[in-house]
Structures are given as structure tokens and as C-alpha cells.
Write a protein that holds these residues in place. Structure first.
Motif, PDB file in Angstrom:
ATOM      1  N   VAL A   1      43.835  40.985  52.641  1.00 40.60           N
ATOM      2  CA  VAL A   1      43.365  41.927  53.668  1.00 40.60           C
ATOM      3  C   VAL A   1      43.266  43.362  53.143  1.00 40.60           C
ATOM      4  O   VAL A   1      42.845  44.259  53.879  1.00 40.60           O
ATOM      5  N   ARG A   2      43.639  43.588  51.909  1.00 39.95           N
ATOM      6  CA  ARG A   2      43.504  44.926  51.340  1.00 39.95           C
ATOM      7  C   ARG A   2      42.022  45.220  51.078  1.00 39.95           C
ATOM      8  O   ARG A   2      41.240  44.334  50.743  1.00 39.95           O
ATOM      9  N   MET A   3      41.649  46.481  51.224  1.00 34.92           N
ATOM     10  CA  MET A   3      40.249  46.881  51.082  1.00 34.92           C
ATOM     11  C   MET A   3      39.938  47.282  49.643  1.00 34.92           C
ATOM     12  O   MET A   3      40.800  47.768  48.907  1.00 34.92           O
ATOM     13  N   THR A   4      38.681  47.074  49.253  1.00 31.17           N
ATOM     14  CA  THR A   4      38.238  47.412  47.911  1.00 31.17           C
ATOM     15  C   THR A   4      36.776  47.853  47.956  1.00 31.17           C
ATOM     16  O   THR A   4      36.002  47.416  48.822  1.00 31.17           O
ATOM     17  N   ASP A   5      36.421  48.723  47.032  1.00 33.14           N
ATOM     18  CA  ASP A   5      35.023  49.121  46.879  1.00 33.14           C
ATOM     19  C   ASP A   5      34.299  48.266  45.837  1.00 33.14           C
ATOM     20  O   ASP A   5      33.117  48.473  45.569  1.00 33.14           O
ATOM     21  N   SER A   6      35.007  47.293  45.255  1.00 34.76           N
ATOM     22  CA  SER A   6      34.387  46.411  44.270  1.00 34.76           C
ATOM     23  C   SER A   6      33.407  45.457  44.951  1.00 34.76           C
ATOM     24  O   SER A   6      33.533  45.156  46.144  1.00 34.76           O
ATOM     25  N   GLY A   7      32.449  44.978  44.198  1.00 31.56           N
ATOM     26  CA  GLY A   7      31.469  44.029  44.713  1.00 31.56           C
ATOM     27  C   GLY A   7      31.389  42.799  43.852  1.00 31.56           C
ATOM     28  O   GLY A   7      32.118  42.657  42.859  1.00 31.56           O
ATOM     29  N   PRO A   8      30.517  41.870  44.198  1.00 30.25           N
ATOM     30  CA  PRO A   8      30.345  40.660  43.387  1.00 30.25           C
ATOM     31  C   PRO A   8      29.920  41.000  41.965  1.00 30.25           C
ATOM     32  O   PRO A   8      29.290  42.030  41.712  1.00 30.25           O
ATOM     33  N   VAL A   9      30.280  40.129  41.048  1.00 26.22           N
ATOM     34  CA  VAL A   9      29.915  40.301  39.646  1.00 26.22           C
ATOM     35  C   VAL A   9      28.982  39.166  39.243  1.00 26.22           C
ATOM     36  O   VAL A   9      28.958  38.113  39.880  1.00 26.22           O
ATOM     37  N   PRO A  10      28.181  39.360  38.200  1.00 24.91           N
ATOM     38  CA  PRO A  10      27.288  38.272  37.757  1.00 24.91           C
ATOM     39  C   PRO A  10      28.091  37.057  37.313  1.00 24.91           C
ATOM     40  O   PRO A  10      29.119  37.203  36.638  1.00 24.91           O
ATOM     41  N   PRO A  11      27.664  35.869  37.688  1.00 26.54           N
ATOM     42  CA  PRO A  11      28.355  34.663  37.201  1.00 26.54           C
ATOM     43  C   PRO A  11      28.341  34.608  35.679  1.00 26.54           C
ATOM     44  O   PRO A  11      27.368  35.010  35.039  1.00 26.54           O
ATOM     45  N   ARG A  12      29.428  34.130  35.122  1.00 28.22           N
ATOM     46  CA  ARG A  12      29.504  34.020  33.671  1.00 28.22           C
ATOM     47  C   ARG A  12      28.724  32.787  33.203  1.00 28.22           C
ATOM     48  O   ARG A  12      28.932  31.683  33.712  1.00 28.22           O
ATOM     49  N   PRO A  13      27.830  32.941  32.235  1.00 29.17           N
ATOM     50  CA  PRO A  13      27.112  31.756  31.730  1.00 29.17           C
ATOM     51  C   PRO A  13      28.064  30.833  30.976  1.00 29.17           C
ATOM     52  O   PRO A  13      28.990  31.284  30.310  1.00 29.17           O
ATOM     53  N   VAL A  14      27.840  29.542  31.110  1.00 31.68           N
ATOM     54  CA  VAL A  14      28.661  28.549  30.420  1.00 31.68           C
ATOM     55  C   VAL A  14      27.956  28.161  29.127  1.00 31.68           C
ATOM     56  O   VAL A  14      26.843  27.630  29.155  1.00 31.68           O
ATOM     57  N   PRO A  15      28.558  28.430  27.982  1.00 30.24           N
ATOM     58  CA  PRO A  15      27.899  28.117  26.715  1.00 30.24           C
ATOM     59  C   PRO A  15      27.850  26.608  26.481  1.00 30.24           C
ATOM     60  O   PRO A  15      28.756  25.877  26.861  1.00 30.24           O
ATOM     61  N   ALA A  16      26.786  26.146  25.887  1.00 31.21           N
ATOM     62  CA  ALA A  16      26.654  24.740  25.526  1.00 31.21           C
ATOM     63  C   ALA A  16      26.186  24.670  24.080  1.00 31.21           C
ATOM     64  O   ALA A  16      25.052  25.036  23.762  1.00 31.21           O
ATOM     65  N   SER A  17      27.062  24.242  23.202  1.00 30.87           N
ATOM     66  CA  SER A  17      26.716  24.168  21.784  1.00 30.87           C
ATOM     67  C   SER A  17      25.650  23.104  21.559  1.00 30.87           C
ATOM     68  O   SER A  17      25.729  22.002  22.101  1.00 30.87           O
ATOM     69  N   VAL A  18      24.654  23.458  20.771  1.00 33.41           N
ATOM     70  CA  VAL A  18      23.599  22.518  20.404  1.00 33.41           C
ATOM     71  C   VAL A  18      23.801  22.136  18.939  1.00 33.41           C
ATOM     72  O   VAL A  18      23.959  23.007  18.081  1.00 33.41           O
ATOM     73  N   PRO A  19      23.820  20.843  18.619  1.00 37.17           N
ATOM     74  CA  PRO A  19      24.050  20.432  17.229  1.00 37.17           C
ATOM     75  C   PRO A  19      23.015  21.038  16.286  1.00 37.17           C
ATOM     76  O   PRO A  19      21.815  21.087  16.598  1.00 37.17           O
TER      77      PRO A  19
END
Length: 556
Positions: A165-183
Motif C-alpha cells: 500500500v506504499r506509494m511510488t512514482d515508479s512505473g512499469p519497466v520493459p520486459p526482459r528478453p529471454v535469451p535463446a542460444s542458437v547452435p
């Protein structure tokens, strides 16, 4: 613009693309519930925390993104533990939010106080407590990333009710991309060489990562198509049978409990094993007895290959999806190998999956019943399994059209079937979702049919009823013959019970009644859009079908 931390949690879930959260409400996270009030995210209210967790698990399996469950502190968290354990052993991305006591009350043995890390620290990838309201969005993004990256699994987030219930001026952040190694080219060339040199290769497919949240990746079909051209048979890990479509000429059946004896023999003969998305664990290897000496390639997103035991000759760090984008040319992988080996395994699987009447003394013949289900269910059905012997006829006789058509507890947790099928019907309302369970499994979370009624979900539930915990009885007969103890059950009238949830019930006592009962149940779920239940009564003496296929016909 200021917002509460609880509302920011919801806004970040929206930014992550979450469509549903599964919850049993609690006073410890009221501000999150208030944030969901005006959110496009659907709040699915479960009747038990285990049901909420298993619904979130099903959402993850069917969409490729973490499922979200929310429960309250103490008892609520305890009830949700089974879904976290299942997600951990099954490598399924899951984020569990747990409401906590106020920060100032910690360490005082306060009402419902417990140690979040102490409970979940050994069975979750991360345990995070939101102690800073300004980091609410960041913590959610971090959890979603951790659940999906590397070897997928559960992440637990603690939400102290006073911090929310505490207030903040922060907002949503961009989702972190999930790395996928390609052989890389060298790894692909090495794999091609190994495959070309092998006379009896076998791919074992399993785990997660065969589909993505957008629905535009089907790694299983890509792998099957390639395997056919390369003359490499493909088998599936335990309860991962939807990794590749069963219509493929490369499909060779499943490993694990009650696998085909013929497939087990072929695995022992293989000179190259390629594990994709899974490892050589105790279940598919018959207790570390099959395939231990064969040359082995392991394809896993986890560089530690924690789920694999024994020999590794080549390791490729990749998800199934990224691996299939880099497969070597089928001609290079095929070498001079003909299709005799692949065709022999496929033929063995066709024999194994062909129902053969068992003629029980009492009740329904399950081989006939599941043969009829295979015939009558739509091809794109979603199967949700519980645990126990009752599911084994489904494993053997029901086929899959490809990835995203199965939810089942690879860790053997009971109670998954009904909540998973309810969630599957919400995720894919245009498809038939089928729960396959025993009487014991159904009564562990059958109450989640109330969610189906509330949300407009319409699963078909198949309850195999023999009045005992059959898997345990089977073990008792082996080790303590003639001394049944603690395994008998008294059951309700299941067909009548589903009527109280607004559904359609069929009480089936004989094999002759099965076909018409299936037709009426399918009409209920597809045309009237209400849940339906088939109560298949069987002889308590019925044990799982033989792992040997019917006798091979001349010329086959």
C-alpha cells in the motif's frame, strides 16, 4: 503519477502480456486484488491454492510463458507448495505471488508467519521478497525472466501487505528478453557427423520450449519433419508425449512408466541418443538401466545439464525452438542410413497404440473405452492427466497433434487433471480439453469444477473408478501380497456430482455403453458449452495393460 506498489505489480503483469492470474484471495494482498479490479487481466478465483497453482502450471505449458498464481501467507502458501514442486521438477515456468505479514510483525510468531525462503528456497529458482515499493515492477520483471530463462522453473515473490500500500512514482519497466542460444556452425557440423555415422540413432524429446507465447513457433512439427527426412526415429520423455505430432513417420512412442517393451529394447540397441529438451533421468531410462553406454548428445537450455545423468559426448546449449532452427541438412545427417530402423520403431509404436480387448470380469474395458475416445475426440484436443494407474490407458491409446496439447505431472503429483483441464478450456475455448484421472486423483482437486461454472470453461472429465488407490495396490501386491492396507476408498456418484456444478454426467457400467456416453458428453462440452464427466466404473482387480504390444501380424 503516484501509484501503490500493489497496483504497480498489476501494471507490470499487464506489460508482460499476462492474460490471466489464478488466485485464492487473501487479506495479505488486498491492494493487488484492488489493482486487478480495473485491469484487462482476468482474475480466475480458484477454490484451493493447489488448484490455482496447477491452473497456472497448465497456462504455462499451453502458452509458453510463465503461469501466474496468487495465494496468501502461511496456510495458503503451504497449499500451493505442490504446484511449485511440480513446476520445479517438470521445468515449467511459474510465478507464485504470496502475501506476507507486515514487515513490522516479522520475527514475533505473528498470525500465519512463516519463512518464505525456508519453505521454497530448495524448490524454486528464485525467492524474492518485495521490501522496496519502488522496485515492484522491477521485481516482477526479474521473476518473469528468471522463470523462463535457462532451465525454466518456478519463482516465488513475497508481498508484505504494508509494502503493497506504499506509494511510488515508479512505473512499469520493459520486459526482459529471454535469451535463446542458437547452435553455431561447428556444433551443427559435429552433430551431423555423429548422426550420419550412426546406424541406430534415436531422438528423445521432452521438456518445455516447443511452443512460444505468440503461438508462431512449433518446434515439434519442425523436428518431426526433419527427422523423417533424416531417417531418425523420435521418442518422447515421460508425460511429454506432445513434443512431436504422432502422425509423423518418425514417431516411435514414449519412454518411462509402462512404455512399450519393444521401444525399451530398441533404446538399448541404439548407438546414438540425442536428448532434446530433456535429459537421461531415472524414469525414461528405466531406473538408469537403458541407453547408458550409447554415444549421447544433450540439447538443453541449462548449461549445467542438471537433469541429465551419465555419458555426454556432445552438449548443445539451446531450447528446442532454437535448436530446430539450426538443424543440419537432413541429407548430411542421414548419410547412407536407410529408413529400416526408423520404420521398425514406428511400426512397433503403431502396434503398441492399437487397443486390444482386455475382457475384465466387471465393469468397463478401458482399452476399448480409450480406443473410442481416440476415435471420437477432435484431433486438436488438449489432454490433462492426473497421476496414477488410471492414466496409463490414455498415455498408450490417445495421440497428440503436436506441442501444446498435453498437461501432466511429470513428478507424479496427484490432483493436476481437473484444474489443468479447466484452465486449458479457458486458454483455448475453441478446443476440447479433457481431464483423465482416477477416482483418487479427481477428489484431490475436483472442486475446481466450480471455476469452470464461474468462468464458462467446459472441460470433459474422464474418471476411472475402481474404488482403490490402484498404483499403491499394485505395489502392495508385489511386496505384501494378499495384505491390502490403507488403499480402499468410498466414492460419491461422480456423474450426479457434476450436475451440481451445472454440468452433464454419464455413469458408465459396461463397455457397450461407452460409445453413446462419449457422444452425449462431447455434445455437452461443444454445443451446450457445459462441463461433462464420464464415470467409468471398472473392476478393482484391473491393473495396467501389458507393456508388450499385441502379437505382430504376418507381413507387418
Amino acid at each position: 503519477m503516484s501509484t501503490s506498489a500493489g497496483h504497480l505489480v498489476v501494471r507490470q503483469l499487464e506489460a508482460q502480456g499476462v492474460r490471466r492470474v489464478y488466485s485464492v484471495p487473501g487479506e495479505s494482498f488486498l491492494d493487488v486484488l484492488d489493482g486487478l479490479h480495473d485491469s484487462p487481466i482476468t482474475t480466475v478465483v480458484a477454490r484451493h491454492e493447489a488448484g490455482a497453482g496447477f491452473m497456472a502450471l497448465a497456462e504455462a505449458r499451453l502458452t509458453g510463458m510463465p503461469g501466474i498464481a496468487m495465494v496468501t501467507r502461511g496456510p495458503g502458501a503451504a497449499n500451493a507448495m505442490i504446484s511449485v514442486h511440480t513446476a520445479w521438477q517438470d521445468a515449467t515456468p511459474l510465478v507464485l505471488f504470496v502475501g506476507l505479514i507486515p514487515v513490522a510483525d516479522r520475527g514475533r510468531d505473528s498470525f500465519q508467519e512463516f519463512s518464505l525462503d525456508g519453505w521454497f528456497g530448495t524448490t524454486a529458482k528464485r525467492v524474492i521478497v518485495l521490501d522496496d515499493e519502488h522496485r515492484a515492477a522491477e521485481v516482477v520483471a526479474e521473476a518473469m525472466h528468471a522463470a523462463s530463462s535457462g532451465r525454466p522453473g518456478p519463482v516465488v515473490i513475497g508481498l508484505p501487505e504494508d509494502v503493497l500500500v506504499r506509494m511510488t512514482d515508479s512505473g512499469p519497466v520493459p520486459p526482459r528478453p529471454v535469451p535463446a542460444s542458437v547452435p553455431g556452425p561447428a556444433a551443427v557440423e559435429e552433430l551431423a557427423g555423429r548422426l550420419a555415422a550412426a546406424e541406430r540413432p534415436l531422438i528423445v524429446a521432452g521438456g518445455e520450449g516447443w511452443i512460444d507465447a505468440a503461438g508462431d513457433i512449433d518446434a515439434g512439427t519442425a523436428l518431426a519433419t526433419w527427422a523423417e527426412a533424416a531417417h531418425v526415429p523420435v521418442a518422447a520423455d515421460w508425460r511429454a508425449y506432445d513434443a512431436v505430432p504422432h502422425s509423423s513417420a518418425a514417431w516411435s512412442g514414449y519412454l518411462g512408466y509402462y512404455r512399450s517393451d519393444e521401444l525399451a529394447e530398441r533404446m538399448a540397441e541404439a548407438d546414438l541418443l540425442v536428448f532434446v529438451g530433456c535429459g537421461r533421468s531415472d524414469v525414461p531410462s528405466d531406473g538408469y538401466t537403458l541407453g547408458l553406454e550409447a554415444s549421447t548428445v544433450v540439447v538443453l537450455p541449462d548449461p549445467n545439464a542438471a537433469t541429465h545423468a551419465g555419458r555426454i559426448d556432445q552438449q548443445i546449449v539451446a531450447t528446442p525452438a532454437s535448436f530446430t532452427t539450426a538443424l543440419p541438412a537432413s541429407e548430411a545427417a542421414r548419410g547412407t542410413r536407410g529408413n529400416t530402423w526408423m520404420d521398425a520403431l514406428a511400426a512397433g509404436q503403431r502396434r503398441f497404440a492399437t487397443p486390444s480387448p482386455e475382457d475384465p470380469a466387471l465393469g468397463v474395458d478401458l482399452s476399448v473405452a480409450f480406443g473410442l475416445l481416440e476415435e471420437k475426440l477432435p484431433a486438436n484436443r488438449i489432454l490433462a492427466y492426473g497421476a496414477g494407474n488410471a492414466t496409463l490407458w490414455g498415455h498408450r491409446y490417445l495421440s497428440h497433434a503436436g506441442p501444446g496439447t498435453l498437461v501432466g505431472p511429470r513428478n507424479g503429483a496427484m490432483g493436476v487433471s481437473v484444474p489443468a483441464a479447466v484452465a486449458a478450456s479457458l486458454v483455448h475455448p475453441d478446443r476440447v480439453a479433457v481431464a483423465i484421472c482416477g477416482d483418487g486423483d479427481f477428489l484431490m482437486n475436483g472442486q475446481e469444477l466450480a471455476v469452470a461454472r464461474a468462468q464458462g470453461s467446459a472441460p470433459l472429465v474422464v474418471v476411472v473408478d475402481n474404488g482403490v488407490f490402484a498404483t499403491i495396490v499394485q505395489h502392495q501386491e508385489k511386496h505384501y501380497p494378499g495384505r491390502p492396507s490403507g488403499t480402499a476408498m468410498a466414492n460419491p456418484e461422480f456423474a450426479a456430482l457434476i450436475g451440481t456444478y451445472g454440468g452433464h454426467g454419464e455413469d458408465v457400467h459396461t463397455t457397450a455403453d461407452v460409445a453413446a456416453a462419449i457422444d452425449r458428453a462431447l455434445e455437452a462440452v461443444t454445443d451446450r458449452r457445459v462441463p461433462a464427466l464420464l464415470h467409468l466404473r471398472i473392476d478393482p482387480a484391473t491393473m495396467p495393460p501389458s507393456t508388450a504390444a499385441p502379437a505382430q501380424e504376418a507381413g507387418s
